[in-house]
Write a protein that holds these residues in place. Structure first.
Motif, PDB file in Angstrom:
ATOM      1  N   THR A 179      -1.907  -8.855 -19.845  1.00 18.30           N
ATOM      2  CA  THR A 179      -2.982  -7.822 -20.522  1.00 18.30           C
ATOM      3  C   THR A 179      -3.927  -7.226 -19.602  1.00 18.30           C
ATOM      4  O   THR A 179      -4.078  -6.175 -19.691  1.00 18.30           O
ATOM      5  N   GLU A 180      -4.373  -8.253 -18.816  1.00 18.55           N
ATOM      6  CA  GLU A 180      -5.358  -7.320 -17.791  1.00 18.55           C
ATOM      7  C   GLU A 180      -4.591  -6.305 -16.770  1.00 18.55           C
ATOM      8  O   GLU A 180      -5.262  -5.689 -16.431  1.00 18.55           O
ATOM      9  N   LEU A 181      -3.436  -6.810 -16.677  1.00 15.25           N
ATOM     10  CA  LEU A 181      -2.658  -5.696 -15.788  1.00 15.25           C
ATOM     11  C   LEU A 181      -2.521  -4.498 -16.245  1.00 15.25           C
ATOM     12  O   LEU A 181      -2.782  -3.403 -16.005  1.00 15.25           O
ATOM     13  N   GLN A 182      -2.450  -4.409 -17.586  1.00 13.86           N
ATOM     14  CA  GLN A 182      -2.298  -3.023 -18.550  1.00 13.86           C
ATOM     15  C   GLN A 182      -3.541  -2.488 -18.560  1.00 13.86           C
ATOM     16  O   GLN A 182      -3.720  -1.285 -18.427  1.00 13.86           O
ATOM     17  N   ILE A 183      -4.653  -3.056 -18.562  1.00 15.57           N
ATOM     18  CA  ILE A 183      -6.139  -2.692 -18.633  1.00 15.57           C
ATOM     19  C   ILE A 183      -6.424  -2.130 -17.231  1.00 15.57           C
ATOM     20  O   ILE A 183      -7.072  -0.983 -17.242  1.00 15.57           O
ATOM     21  N   PHE A 184      -5.728  -2.636 -16.239  1.00 12.28           N
ATOM     22  CA  PHE A 184      -6.198  -2.289 -14.787  1.00 12.28           C
ATOM     23  C   PHE A 184      -5.353  -1.183 -14.385  1.00 12.28           C
ATOM     24  O   PHE A 184      -6.104  -0.023 -13.971  1.00 12.28           O
ATOM     25  N   LYS A 185      -4.165  -0.974 -14.822  1.00  7.91           N
ATOM     26  CA  LYS A 185      -3.572   0.260 -14.855  1.00  7.91           C
ATOM     27  C   LYS A 185      -4.191   1.538 -15.646  1.00  7.91           C
ATOM     28  O   LYS A 185      -4.376   2.679 -14.895  1.00  7.91           O
ATOM     29  N   LYS A 186      -4.700   1.213 -16.818  1.00  9.20           N
ATOM     30  CA  LYS A 186      -5.088   2.561 -17.394  1.00  9.20           C
ATOM     31  C   LYS A 186      -6.517   2.768 -16.617  1.00  9.20           C
ATOM     32  O   LYS A 186      -6.866   4.061 -16.655  1.00  9.20           O
ATOM     33  N   ARG A 187      -7.420   1.827 -16.229  1.00  8.34           N
ATOM     34  CA  ARG A 187      -8.628   2.037 -15.604  1.00  8.34           C
ATOM     35  C   ARG A 187      -8.449   2.982 -14.287  1.00  8.34           C
ATOM     36  O   ARG A 187      -9.125   3.700 -14.085  1.00  8.34           O
ATOM     37  N   TRP A 188      -7.258   2.494 -13.485  1.00 10.09           N
ATOM     38  CA  TRP A 188      -7.028   3.239 -12.403  1.00 10.09           C
ATOM     39  C   TRP A 188      -6.577   4.655 -12.790  1.00 10.09           C
ATOM     40  O   TRP A 188      -7.185   5.748 -12.165  1.00 10.09           O
ATOM     41  N   GLU A 189      -5.671   4.826 -13.662  1.00 14.29           N
ATOM     42  CA  GLU A 189      -5.398   6.189 -14.004  1.00 14.29           C
ATOM     43  C   GLU A 189      -6.372   7.018 -14.801  1.00 14.29           C
ATOM     44  O   GLU A 189      -6.585   8.079 -14.444  1.00 14.29           O
ATOM     45  N   LYS A 190      -7.303   6.518 -15.316  1.00 14.03           N
ATOM     46  CA  LYS A 190      -8.531   7.059 -15.925  1.00 14.03           C
ATOM     47  C   LYS A 190      -9.451   7.610 -14.840  1.00 14.03           C
ATOM     48  O   LYS A 190      -9.970   8.649 -14.771  1.00 14.03           O
ATOM     49  N   ALA A 191      -9.691   6.774 -13.680  1.00 12.90           N
ATOM     50  CA  ALA A 191     -10.566   6.805 -12.658  1.00 12.90           C
ATOM     51  C   ALA A 191      -9.906   8.114 -11.947  1.00 12.90           C
ATOM     52  O   ALA A 191     -10.792   9.061 -11.578  1.00 12.90           O
ATOM     53  N   VAL A 192      -8.816   7.968 -11.535  1.00 10.31           N
ATOM     54  CA  VAL A 192      -8.008   9.405 -10.860  1.00 10.31           C
ATOM     55  C   VAL A 192      -8.207  10.480 -11.616  1.00 10.31           C
ATOM     56  O   VAL A 192      -8.652  11.710 -10.950  1.00 10.31           O
ATOM     57  N   LYS A 193      -8.007  10.342 -12.888  1.00  8.43           N
ATOM     58  CA  LYS A 193      -8.225  11.740 -13.695  1.00  8.43           C
ATOM     59  C   LYS A 193      -9.672  12.509 -13.765  1.00  8.43           C
ATOM     60  O   LYS A 193      -9.735  13.400 -13.718  1.00  8.43           O
ATOM     61  N   GLU A 194     -10.536  11.412 -13.812  1.00 11.77           N
ATOM     62  CA  GLU A 194     -11.947  11.884 -13.981  1.00 11.77           C
ATOM     63  C   GLU A 194     -12.611  12.219 -12.863  1.00 11.77           C
ATOM     64  O   GLU A 194     -13.402  13.014 -12.586  1.00 11.77           O
ATOM     65  N   ASP A 195     -12.117  11.634 -11.545  1.00 13.31           N
ATOM     66  CA  ASP A 195     -12.638  11.700 -10.145  1.00 13.31           C
ATOM     67  C   ASP A 195     -12.085  13.228  -9.741  1.00 13.31           C
ATOM     68  O   ASP A 195     -10.962  12.877  -8.848  1.00 13.31           O
ATOM     69  N   THR A 196     -12.562  14.265 -10.077  1.00 15.86           N
ATOM     70  CA  THR A 196     -11.974  15.538  -9.494  1.00 15.86           C
ATOM     71  C   THR A 196     -12.121  15.629  -8.062  1.00 15.86           C
ATOM     72  O   THR A 196     -11.552  16.454  -7.441  1.00 15.86           O
ATOM     73  N   TRP A 197     -13.056  15.012  -7.344  1.00 17.50           N
ATOM     74  CA  TRP A 197     -13.216  15.179  -5.891  1.00 17.50           C
ATOM     75  C   TRP A 197     -12.420  13.916  -5.037  1.00 17.50           C
ATOM     76  O   TRP A 197     -12.147  14.409  -3.953  1.00 17.50           O
ATOM     77  N   TRP A 198     -11.677  13.065  -5.739  1.00 16.76           N
ATOM     78  CA  TRP A 198     -11.042  12.072  -5.088  1.00 16.76           C
ATOM     79  C   TRP A 198      -9.490  12.805  -4.672  1.00 16.76           C
ATOM     80  O   TRP A 198      -9.074  13.423  -5.535  1.00 16.76           O
ATOM     81  N   VAL A 199      -9.212  12.471  -3.673  1.00 15.08           N
ATOM     82  CA  VAL A 199      -7.588  13.106  -3.199  1.00 15.08           C
ATOM     83  C   VAL A 199      -7.097  11.812  -2.672  1.00 15.08           C
ATOM     84  O   VAL A 199      -7.440  11.055  -1.772  1.00 15.08           O
ATOM     85  N   ASP A 200      -5.831  11.439  -3.206  1.00  8.99           N
ATOM     86  CA  ASP A 200      -4.944  10.424  -3.052  1.00  8.99           C
ATOM     87  C   ASP A 200      -4.244  10.665  -1.704  1.00  8.99           C
ATOM     88  O   ASP A 200      -3.822  11.692  -1.387  1.00  8.99           O
ATOM     89  N   PRO A 201      -4.687   9.759  -0.710  1.00  7.47           N
ATOM     90  CA  PRO A 201      -4.406   9.990   0.564  1.00  7.47           C
ATOM     91  C   PRO A 201      -2.702   9.634   0.860  1.00  7.47           C
ATOM     92  O   PRO A 201      -2.408  10.093   1.773  1.00  7.47           O
ATOM     93  N   PHE A 202      -2.048   9.351  -0.131  1.00  7.67           N
ATOM     94  CA  PHE A 202      -0.949   9.170  -0.085  1.00  7.67           C
ATOM     95  C   PHE A 202       0.116  10.072  -1.016  1.00  7.67           C
ATOM     96  O   PHE A 202       1.304   9.749  -1.414  1.00  7.67           O
ATOM     97  N   TYR A 203      -0.733  11.040  -1.497  1.00  6.90           N
ATOM     98  CA  TYR A 203       0.004  11.745  -2.614  1.00  6.90           C
ATOM     99  C   TYR A 203       1.041  12.529  -2.165  1.00  6.90           C
ATOM    100  O   TYR A 203       2.059  13.009  -2.674  1.00  6.90           O
ATOM    101  N   ARG A 204       1.107  13.203  -0.865  1.00  8.65           N
ATOM    102  CA  ARG A 204       2.008  13.926  -0.232  1.00  8.65           C
ATOM    103  C   ARG A 204       3.288  13.202  -0.048  1.00  8.65           C
ATOM    104  O   ARG A 204       4.479  13.738  -0.216  1.00  8.65           O
ATOM    105  N   ARG A 205       3.142  12.043   0.464  1.00  6.25           N
ATOM    106  CA  ARG A 205       4.109  11.019   0.678  1.00  6.25           C
ATOM    107  C   ARG A 205       5.002  10.796  -0.739  1.00  6.25           C
ATOM    108  O   ARG A 205       6.275  10.757  -0.658  1.00  6.25           O
ATOM    109  N   LYS A 206       4.305  10.812  -1.777  1.00  4.88           N
ATOM    110  CA  LYS A 206       4.982  10.381  -3.134  1.00  4.88           C
ATOM    111  C   LYS A 206       5.520  11.787  -3.463  1.00  4.88           C
ATOM    112  O   LYS A 206       6.783  11.686  -3.898  1.00  4.88           O
TER     113      LYS A 206
END
Length: 392
Positions: A361-388
């Motif tokens: 259950t906590e794993l699912q919560i953590f994943k959702k929090r990460w996704e939410k944080a990435v979506k809301e933080d418009t200034w954050w750039v995933d350093p590994f996004y290009r490789r993905k």
């Protein structure tokens, strides 16, 4: 009077003449200067705006209401007396000649933190003795509350004991290993207790970690270990260390094109080792209410202070055995042999099953929090996004 007027008229004609002669030459220069001034004003204004935005974002992130109150309350102190950091070093009640002569024997400080239960006393004793020989500071998190059972060991008074009933390693770490409290330690070993360390030496391990620039690492697992979840953690007998694994079996295929966990840039949560900078980041990644830490291992590479495929690794020459002994929370119903006692209970609880259910259950919560944080933080750039993108 006429002479004065004639001089005045001559001076005016001279001025008009100078402007007429040089005015046309000055106009292009003035135009360029004006454009340059506009550009400087624009850049300055834009910089101030961006800086204000960043300051407001960091203020909202790091300067919460409680922090602001704390910061305001320090205004009564002279700046030079404020001590914002601490450590876990034991201090004598009074100074003696022997304690003064010892001083700070080592210029480096390293920390071992382990959650322990009395049932694994023998195992923990072996681990602690190895680390104390290398001048590690050791802190034990007693999740079963049985501290007195350790008093017969010679090193009992040389380590720190913290007690909290039925709490996990990540619960303890979030509350007692704040970066400000462990800032003097070069490396933090946050280990489980069910580990065999016959083939492990802390000093040799750190020599490899430092030489290879690993910010986050772990000792490799002996192939005969119990509960091996990711092939990257298995020891390679001919290697000193490795940063990636190649595997075509299972649901996750690891090849040269694989640039992320669990193929590279990955360590498991049972035996992680952090540099000071990496721990400062990882501590903030730990969610205060998600005590089992599931999902964190997949994101630890973001705390590697650089390219995770280079800064995260597994050390093969200093390896351990994972014994897979689970004692936190008590025994499972399946392992309880006294059926008479179980019949007395209205509801029999399978502890291990409940813990796994909570962890999932906590794993699912953590994943959702990460996704939410990435979506809301418009200034954050995933350093590994290009490789993905390249991989897809």
């Amino acid at each position: 009077m006429r002479e004065a007027k004639s001089w005045r008229n001559l001076w005016k004609r001279h001025l008009h003449f100078d402007w007429g002669r040089y005015g046309m030459k000055m106009k292009p220069f003035m135009g360029v200067a004006f454009i340059i001034m506009l550009y400087i004003v624009y850049r300055t204004t834009n910089y101030q705006y961006l800086q204000t935005e960043l300051d407001s974002r960091f203020d909202s992130l790091y300067s919460s209401k409680d922090y602001a109150i704390s910061h305001t309350s320090l205004k009564g102190l002279p700046r030079g007396i404020i001590e914002p950091k601490s450590d876990l070093e034991l201090k004598p009640l009074w100074s003696t000649t022997s304690s003064q002569s010892k001083g700070d024997v080592s210029s480096t400080h390293n920390l071992l933190a382990v959650p322990v239960g009395l049932k694994q006393k023998r195992n923990v004793n072996t681990i602690v003795q190895k680390f104390l020989k290398e001048n590690f500071t050791v802190i034990l998190f007693h999740y079963d509350g049985k501290v007195d059972g350790w008093r017969d060991l010679d090193w009992h008074n040389k380590v720190i004991h913290i007690v909290a009933q039925n709490q996990t390693k990540w619960w303890f770490a979030k509350r007692f290993l704040h970066p400000a409290a462990v800032s003097i330690y070069d490396y933090i070993f946050l280990w489980d207790e069910d580990l065999g360390v016959q083939h492990f030496n802390p000093r040799r391990y750190l020599n490899i970690v430092k030489a290879e620039g690993l910010e986050i690492s772990q000792p490799a697992l002996d192939p005969n270990s119990t509960d091996i979840h990711h092939r990257i953690t298995i020891r390679k007998r001919t290697n000193k260390f490795h940063r990636r694994v190649y595997d075509s079996r299972g649901s996750v295929k690891c090849s040269d094109d694989s640039e992320g966990p669990p193929c590279s840039g990955f360590v498991e949560g049972m035996v992680p080792v952090f540099s000071r900078a990496a721990w400062h980041c990882a501590w903030h990644l730990i969610q205060n209410d998600l005590v089992h830490g599931w999902g964190m291992d997949m994101k630890l590479g973001y705390c590697a202070q650089g390219e995770r495929s280079k800064k995260v690794g597994v050390v093969d020459s200093e390896f351990i055995v994972h014994q897979g002994i689970q004692t936190l929370g008590g025994a499972s119903v399946k392992k309880t042999s006294n059926n008479a006692d179980l019949s007395k209970k209205h509801t029999a609880v399978d502890v291990r099953a409940e813990i796994r259910r909570q962890s999932t259950t906590e794993l699912q919560i953590f994943k959702k929090r990460w996704e939410k944080a990435v979506k809301e933080d418009t200034w954050w750039v995933d350093p590994f996004y290009r490789r993905k993108q390249i991989q897809t």
